[in-house]
Design a protein around this motif. Structure first.
Motif, PDB file in Angstrom:
ATOM      1  N   LEU A 331       0.839  -1.193   0.000  1.00  0.00           N
ATOM      2  CA  LEU A 331       0.000   0.000   0.000  1.00  0.00           C
ATOM      3  C   LEU A 331       0.876   1.246   0.000  1.00  0.00           C
ATOM      4  O   LEU A 331       0.614   2.208  -0.736  1.00  0.00           O
ATOM      5  CB  LEU A 331      -0.929  -0.013   1.217  1.00  0.00           C
ATOM      6  CG  LEU A 331      -1.791   1.236   1.448  1.00  0.00           C
ATOM      7  CD1 LEU A 331      -2.700   1.508   0.258  1.00  0.00           C
ATOM      8  CD2 LEU A 331      -2.607   1.095   2.730  1.00  0.00           C
ATOM      9  N   GLY A 332       1.920   1.241   0.824  1.00  0.00           N
ATOM     10  CA  GLY A 332       2.817   2.384   0.888  1.00  0.00           C
ATOM     11  C   GLY A 332       3.516   2.654  -0.427  1.00  0.00           C
ATOM     12  O   GLY A 332       3.460   3.769  -0.962  1.00  0.00           O
ATOM     13  N   VAL A 333       4.194   1.639  -0.985  1.00  0.00           N
ATOM     14  CA  VAL A 333       4.923   1.872  -2.238  1.00  0.00           C
ATOM     15  C   VAL A 333       3.956   2.089  -3.393  1.00  0.00           C
ATOM     16  O   VAL A 333       4.293   2.768  -4.369  1.00  0.00           O
ATOM     17  CB  VAL A 333       5.895   0.707  -2.536  1.00  0.00           C
ATOM     18  CG1 VAL A 333       6.986   0.639  -1.482  1.00  0.00           C
ATOM     19  CG2 VAL A 333       5.163  -0.631  -2.647  1.00  0.00           C
ATOM     20  N   GLY A 334       2.734   1.546  -3.293  1.00  0.00           N
ATOM     21  CA  GLY A 334       1.749   1.741  -4.356  1.00  0.00           C
ATOM     22  C   GLY A 334       1.252   3.169  -4.446  1.00  0.00           C
ATOM     23  O   GLY A 334       0.945   3.660  -5.534  1.00  0.00           O
ATOM     24  N   VAL A 335       1.155   3.860  -3.321  1.00  0.00           N
ATOM     25  CA  VAL A 335       0.712   5.262  -3.342  1.00  0.00           C
ATOM     26  C   VAL A 335       1.889   6.215  -3.530  1.00  0.00           C
ATOM     27  O   VAL A 335       1.721   7.438  -3.442  1.00  0.00           O
ATOM     28  CB  VAL A 335      -0.070   5.632  -2.060  1.00  0.00           C
ATOM     29  CG1 VAL A 335      -1.298   4.761  -1.917  1.00  0.00           C
ATOM     30  CG2 VAL A 335       0.816   5.545  -0.819  1.00  0.00           C
ATOM     31  N   GLY A 336       3.075   5.663  -3.768  1.00  0.00           N
ATOM     32  CA  GLY A 336       4.234   6.495  -4.015  1.00  0.00           C
ATOM     33  C   GLY A 336       5.031   6.839  -2.785  1.00  0.00           C
ATOM     34  O   GLY A 336       6.022   7.579  -2.877  1.00  0.00           O
ATOM     35  N   ALA A 337       4.638   6.322  -1.646  1.00  0.00           N
ATOM     36  CA  ALA A 337       5.384   6.571  -0.403  1.00  0.00           C
ATOM     37  C   ALA A 337       6.437   5.479  -0.263  1.00  0.00           C
ATOM     38  O   ALA A 337       6.342   4.607   0.611  1.00  0.00           O
ATOM     39  CB  ALA A 337       4.442   6.599   0.786  1.00  0.00           C
ATOM     40  N   TYR A 338       7.458   5.519  -1.131  1.00  0.00           N
ATOM     41  CA  TYR A 338       8.440   4.449  -1.173  1.00  0.00           C
ATOM     42  C   TYR A 338       9.239   4.372   0.124  1.00  0.00           C
ATOM     43  O   TYR A 338       9.538   3.277   0.614  1.00  0.00           O
ATOM     44  CB  TYR A 338       9.363   4.663  -2.378  1.00  0.00           C
ATOM     45  CG  TYR A 338       8.611   4.762  -3.672  1.00  0.00           C
ATOM     46  CD1 TYR A 338       7.956   3.659  -4.210  1.00  0.00           C
ATOM     47  CD2 TYR A 338       8.510   5.975  -4.348  1.00  0.00           C
ATOM     48  CE1 TYR A 338       7.232   3.755  -5.392  1.00  0.00           C
ATOM     49  CE2 TYR A 338       7.793   6.083  -5.537  1.00  0.00           C
ATOM     50  CZ  TYR A 338       7.152   4.971  -6.039  1.00  0.00           C
ATOM     51  OH  TYR A 338       6.429   5.075  -7.195  1.00  0.00           O
ATOM     52  N   ALA A 339       9.585   5.503   0.680  1.00  0.00           N
ATOM     53  CA  ALA A 339      10.312   5.497   1.956  1.00  0.00           C
ATOM     54  C   ALA A 339       9.451   4.917   3.066  1.00  0.00           C
ATOM     55  O   ALA A 339       9.951   4.208   3.945  1.00  0.00           O
ATOM     56  CB  ALA A 339      10.758   6.918   2.309  1.00  0.00           C
ATOM     57  N   SER A 340       8.146   5.176   3.021  1.00  0.00           N
ATOM     58  CA  SER A 340       7.245   4.636   4.053  1.00  0.00           C
ATOM     59  C   SER A 340       7.183   3.121   3.968  1.00  0.00           C
ATOM     60  O   SER A 340       7.161   2.429   4.995  1.00  0.00           O
ATOM     61  CB  SER A 340       5.850   5.239   3.889  1.00  0.00           C
ATOM     62  OG  SER A 340       5.885   6.646   3.992  1.00  0.00           O
ATOM     63  N   GLY A 341       7.125   2.587   2.737  1.00  0.00           N
ATOM     64  CA  GLY A 341       7.105   1.138   2.578  1.00  0.00           C
ATOM     65  C   GLY A 341       8.367   0.495   3.097  1.00  0.00           C
ATOM     66  O   GLY A 341       8.328  -0.539   3.781  1.00  0.00           O
ATOM     67  N   ILE A 342       9.529   1.091   2.796  1.00  0.00           N
ATOM     68  CA  ILE A 342      10.805   0.559   3.290  1.00  0.00           C
ATOM     69  C   ILE A 342      10.898   0.735   4.805  1.00  0.00           C
ATOM     70  O   ILE A 342      11.463  -0.116   5.509  1.00  0.00           O
ATOM     71  CB  ILE A 342      11.975   1.244   2.578  1.00  0.00           C
ATOM     72  CG1 ILE A 342      11.950   0.916   1.077  1.00  0.00           C
ATOM     73  CG2 ILE A 342      13.305   0.820   3.185  1.00  0.00           C
ATOM     74  CD1 ILE A 342      12.072  -0.559   0.743  1.00  0.00           C
ATOM     75  N   PHE A 343      10.355   1.821   5.323  1.00  0.00           N
ATOM     76  CA  PHE A 343      10.328   2.050   6.773  1.00  0.00           C
ATOM     77  C   PHE A 343       9.584   0.915   7.468  1.00  0.00           C
ATOM     78  O   PHE A 343      10.071   0.330   8.445  1.00  0.00           O
ATOM     79  CB  PHE A 343       9.664   3.402   7.033  1.00  0.00           C
ATOM     80  CG  PHE A 343       9.570   3.799   8.484  1.00  0.00           C
ATOM     81  CD1 PHE A 343      10.506   3.376   9.425  1.00  0.00           C
ATOM     82  CD2 PHE A 343       8.536   4.632   8.912  1.00  0.00           C
ATOM     83  CE1 PHE A 343      10.411   3.765  10.763  1.00  0.00           C
ATOM     84  CE2 PHE A 343       8.440   5.025  10.240  1.00  0.00           C
ATOM     85  CZ  PHE A 343       9.378   4.588  11.167  1.00  0.00           C
ATOM     86  N   ARG A 513      14.437  11.282   3.963  1.00  0.00           N
ATOM     87  CA  ARG A 513      15.497  12.140   3.418  1.00  0.00           C
ATOM     88  C   ARG A 513      16.722  11.313   3.017  1.00  0.00           C
ATOM     89  O   ARG A 513      17.392  11.611   2.037  1.00  0.00           O
ATOM     90  CB  ARG A 513      15.865  13.208   4.444  1.00  0.00           C
ATOM     91  CG  ARG A 513      14.776  14.270   4.614  1.00  0.00           C
ATOM     92  CD  ARG A 513      15.180  15.394   5.545  1.00  0.00           C
ATOM     93  NE  ARG A 513      15.107  14.982   6.953  1.00  0.00           N
ATOM     94  CZ  ARG A 513      16.165  14.783   7.724  1.00  0.00           C
ATOM     95  NH1 ARG A 513      17.389  14.951   7.238  1.00  0.00           N
ATOM     96  NH2 ARG A 513      16.023  14.423   8.982  1.00  0.00           N
ATOM     97  N   TRP A 514      17.006  10.260   3.793  1.00  0.00           N
ATOM     98  CA  TRP A 514      18.130   9.370   3.463  1.00  0.00           C
ATOM     99  C   TRP A 514      17.912   8.688   2.110  1.00  0.00           C
ATOM    100  O   TRP A 514      18.845   8.559   1.306  1.00  0.00           O
ATOM    101  CB  TRP A 514      18.276   8.340   4.576  1.00  0.00           C
ATOM    102  CG  TRP A 514      19.186   7.194   4.286  1.00  0.00           C
ATOM    103  CD1 TRP A 514      18.825   5.995   3.753  1.00  0.00           C
ATOM    104  CD2 TRP A 514      20.603   7.122   4.500  1.00  0.00           C
ATOM    105  NE1 TRP A 514      19.918   5.174   3.634  1.00  0.00           N
ATOM    106  CE2 TRP A 514      21.034   5.845   4.084  1.00  0.00           C
ATOM    107  CE3 TRP A 514      21.542   8.002   5.010  1.00  0.00           C
ATOM    108  CZ2 TRP A 514      22.346   5.429   4.170  1.00  0.00           C
ATOM    109  CZ3 TRP A 514      22.873   7.585   5.084  1.00  0.00           C
ATOM    110  CH2 TRP A 514      23.266   6.325   4.671  1.00  0.00           C
ATOM    111  N   LEU A 515      16.681   8.265   1.829  1.00  0.00           N
ATOM    112  CA  LEU A 515      16.386   7.535   0.599  1.00  0.00           C
ATOM    113  C   LEU A 515      16.084   8.453  -0.582  1.00  0.00           C
ATOM    114  O   LEU A 515      15.875   7.961  -1.701  1.00  0.00           O
ATOM    115  CB  LEU A 515      15.188   6.601   0.818  1.00  0.00           C
ATOM    116  CG  LEU A 515      15.401   5.413   1.766  1.00  0.00           C
ATOM    117  CD1 LEU A 515      14.089   4.679   1.992  1.00  0.00           C
ATOM    118  CD2 LEU A 515      16.453   4.458   1.229  1.00  0.00           C
ATOM    119  N   GLU A 516      16.061   9.746  -0.368  1.00  0.00           N
ATOM    120  CA  GLU A 516      15.643  10.670  -1.425  1.00  0.00           C
ATOM    121  C   GLU A 516      16.455  10.546  -2.710  1.00  0.00           C
ATOM    122  O   GLU A 516      15.892  10.618  -3.810  1.00  0.00           O
ATOM    123  CB  GLU A 516      15.685  12.106  -0.913  1.00  0.00           C
ATOM    124  CG  GLU A 516      15.041  13.093  -1.868  1.00  0.00           C
ATOM    125  CD  GLU A 516      14.928  14.479  -1.271  1.00  0.00           C
ATOM    126  OE1 GLU A 516      14.546  15.402  -2.011  1.00  0.00           O
ATOM    127  OE2 GLU A 516      15.220  14.637  -0.068  1.00  0.00           O
TER     128      GLU A 516
END
Length: 662
Positions: A331-343, A513-516
């Motif tokens: 769900l996180g990476v699907g909505v574009g929150a890639y850092a949230s998914g990895i988090f 910010r680290w994954l940006e």
């Protein structure tokens, strides 16, 4: 290109150490299977050393963060025409996070395994497989191109087959291993198709070249990029156990419990989430595919949570929790929150490994208790537990930490990572109501998570003890070689949330910010909604409230005091039976897919085409004709000269007549 720091050049050693452990322990399994001290030293030592080297490499990444990934090329692998592939590893911010998760959590699982598997006759073989599993996962997360990643991708699939079916003498375990292997092959077909399409359109399979060329080659929302990303996601659904290819993961509980922890927490099932995050620019350019990823993730999160509500096997409850939590990551990476998914991937690695290993301590002590008294009871059934907090206080306390983190109770890590995903989903609701629906599915899933996790803890550790009077004398804590890793993982489950605290808290989203540098290109194609401070605080409070409601509801509705042991328990009926049987999905697959395929293979492909047409008509038929011709010829061989003369004369007459007519 940034200058590669000397410390980063040691990345190859992180991969080589587990491979060396596999080779050495593989040799031990043949020539010295009882040398357990040496096996333990090698099996655990290579992972601890790999983690130490990973720390050095990640510190170098942090000291000089690369704007572009560092590529470490070792040899030319596939020089074939326009396809020029090197065996190369890629070090950047994303692979650095995965290095720490994979090596750190895997090292804890290896240490735990020394105590858990110490009496198993296949001890050396177990550690050899475990080391090999980590080796392939490291190849997967460090690969600098799709084929190298695919080697790791297939390797973890192979190792899952070997480890799930580790006790292969039992047919159930062997079948579970085959099921995992076959289900993953279905998904991997999609990965292969995607690679062919990527090479056809971009002329390369290197991550750096493909992602750099994508904006110029692909049309945003176009058919080609949509097909590529959907094919990639098909691979993800198999490897990361999403609808419809999720059914293998609960059955993977047939393997040793540390294997379950390794598969569910740090390695195989996170591969799909990592792939979407790695290829973020491709998915960001395919909004339909991203919506499919988010939708499947949200639906899986809720669906798996409903099944977990009525399972009695402690490992299967945690397994369905894994399927559900993976849904949140997608769900996180699907909505574009890639850092949230990895988090959430990182925090989940801690608390899910903690829960599985704590469950393993419970299962082991119950198994020994039943073995000591000669009873044959299911040591994994919650109905045969109860009141274990009095006998296993450390295990109970540590598993509560994992359970509360899984539920999302503040300030534990799972609260921040899960809320981050839901908040990012809610923020995109301004684009389309569909995102609000995804958020609602995730919120309901979180409510059910709080309920079934509280149910697990209440039935296992609280209320009256249901193991039996004689068995209580044998209940005790696991040795510290098993409990020690639980303490370390519990610390991670408590503190890991600090790496990406929301903007309204002091952490200011450090991980994002680290994954940006990795997610920057994907972010160019997204219109991320901004949440005001009031809205963000409201969502945080709502997440905490959902967790509280689910836990309080479970305590009020469940009655551990009246729960009967498994052998005395009445059969479930109605919706409870449907949930217990997992909506009969395995039975549906068996009826619609497995049996017709088996019939096709048996009656058509084997008995008709292979046995009758190929063997019977083609091969055996030709042999019969040859035998008939030979038999006719043998009849002409009489040994009498007069007969040969007559045949010769008749043949000559027939030949002359034919020539005269022509």
């Amino acid at each position: 290109m940034n200058q590669i720091p000397s410390a980063v050049a040691w990345t190859w050693l992180i991969v080589a150490l587990p491979l060396a452990g596999f080779v050495v322990n593989g040799a031990f399994s043949f020539f010295a299977p009882n040398a357990k001290r040496a096996i333990s030293a090698v099996g655990v030592g290579v992972l601890v050393a790999a983690f130490a080297v990973a720390v050095v490499v990640v510190r170098a990444v942090g000291a000089a963060p690369p704007e572009e990934p560092w590529i470490l090329t070792y040899w030319s692998w596939m020089p074939a025409g326009s396809l020029q592939l090197d065996f190369a590893l890629q070090v950047d911010q994303l692979s650095a996070v995965m290095l720490m998760v994979v090596t750190g959590v895997s090292a804890m699982i290896h240490i735990y395994s020394v105590g858990y598997m110490g009496e198993d006759p296949g001890y050396a073989r177990y550690f050899a497989y475990l080391n090999l599993f980590v080796f392939f996962m490291l190849v997967l997360v460090l690969g600098a191109n799709f084929p190298v990643m695919f080697v790791g991708w297939e390797g973890v699939g192979l190792c899952s087959y070997l480890l799930i079916g580790f006790w292969y003498e039992d047919k159930v375990n062997a079948d579970a291993g085959k099921k995992a292997f076959i289900m993953n092959r279905i998904g991997d077909f999609g990965f292969l198709v995607a690679m062919f399409l990527i090479f056809q359109t971009t002329g390369s399979l290197d991550f750096r070249e493909v992602f750099a060329a994508a904006p110029a080659i692909f049309e945003v929302g176009g058919a080609t990029i949509t097909l590529i990303t959907l094919a990639l996601f098909l691979g993800c659904t198999g490897k990361s156990a999403q609808i419809p290819l999720y059914t293998w993961l609960p059955d993977a509980m047939a393997g040793p419990t540390p294997v379950s922890a390794l598969i569910h927490a740090a390695t195989m099932v996170t591969a799909g989430v990592y792939l979407v995050a790695r290829a973020n620019v491709l998915f960001a350019m395919a909004p339909i595919s991203s919506a499919v990823v988010a939708g499947v993730g949200a639906l899986t999160a809720l669906y798996a949570a409903t099944i977990a509500l009525k399972q009695w096997d402690i490992k299967k409850i945690i397994a369905y929790s894994t399927v559900s939590q993976l849904g949140y990551m997608f769900l996180g990476v699907g909505v574009g929150a890639y850092a949230s998914g990895i988090f959430h991937l990182a925090t989940h690695a801690f608390f899910k490994a903690l829960m599985f290993l704590a469950a393993g301590s419970v299962i082991q002590t119950l198994h020994h208790a039943y073995h000591a008294t000669g009873r044959h009871e299911d040591a994994q059934d919650l109905r045969n537990m109860g009141g274990l907090q009095r006998y296993l206080p450390w295990t109970a306390a540590l598993m509560w930490v994992g359970g509360l983190a899984n539920i999302g109770v503040p300030p534990l890590a799972g609260f921040f990572s899960k809320d981050d995903i839901l908040a990012r989903t809610f923020a995109r609701g301004h684009e389309a109501p569909l995102f609000y629906l995804f958020w609602a599915l995730g919120a309901v899933g979180a409510l059910l998570t709080a309920f079934y996790m509280t149910r697990l803890m209440a039935y296992a550790f609280h209320g009256p003890n249901r193991t039996g009077e004689r068995e209580r004398e044998h209940l005790h804590e696991a040795p510290w070689v098993m409990t020690g890793p639980l303490v370390v993982l519990a610390l991670g489950a408590v503190a890991a949330g600090a790496i990406n605290l929301p903007a309204v808290l002091p952490g200011h989203e450090w991980l994002a910010r680290w994954l940006e540098p990795v997610t920057f290109m994907g972010g160019l194609y997204l219109v991320e909604g901004q949440l005001g401070a009031a809205t963000e605080w409201t969502l945080l409070a709502l997440a905490a409230g959902i967790a509280a409601i689910g836990m309080i509801g479970a305590w009020q509705l469940l009655k551990p005091a009246v729960l009967k042991p498994a052998r005395e328990a009445p059969a479930e009926t109605g919706i409870q039976r449907v949930l217990l049987r997992k909506y009969y999905v395995d039975e549906i697959y068996d009826t619609l897919l497995v049996r017709p395929l088996a019939w096709l293979s048996d009656r058509v492909l084997w008995k008709t085409i292979d046995a009758f047409i190929i063997d019977g008509v083609a091969v055996n038929g030709v042999a019969r004709v040859a035998r008939l011709v030979g038999w006719v010829g043998s009849r002409l061989q009489t040994g009498q000269v007069g007969t040969y003369v007559v045949i010769f004369v008749l043949g000559t007459i027939v030949l002359l007549r034919a020539l005269l007519r022509s």
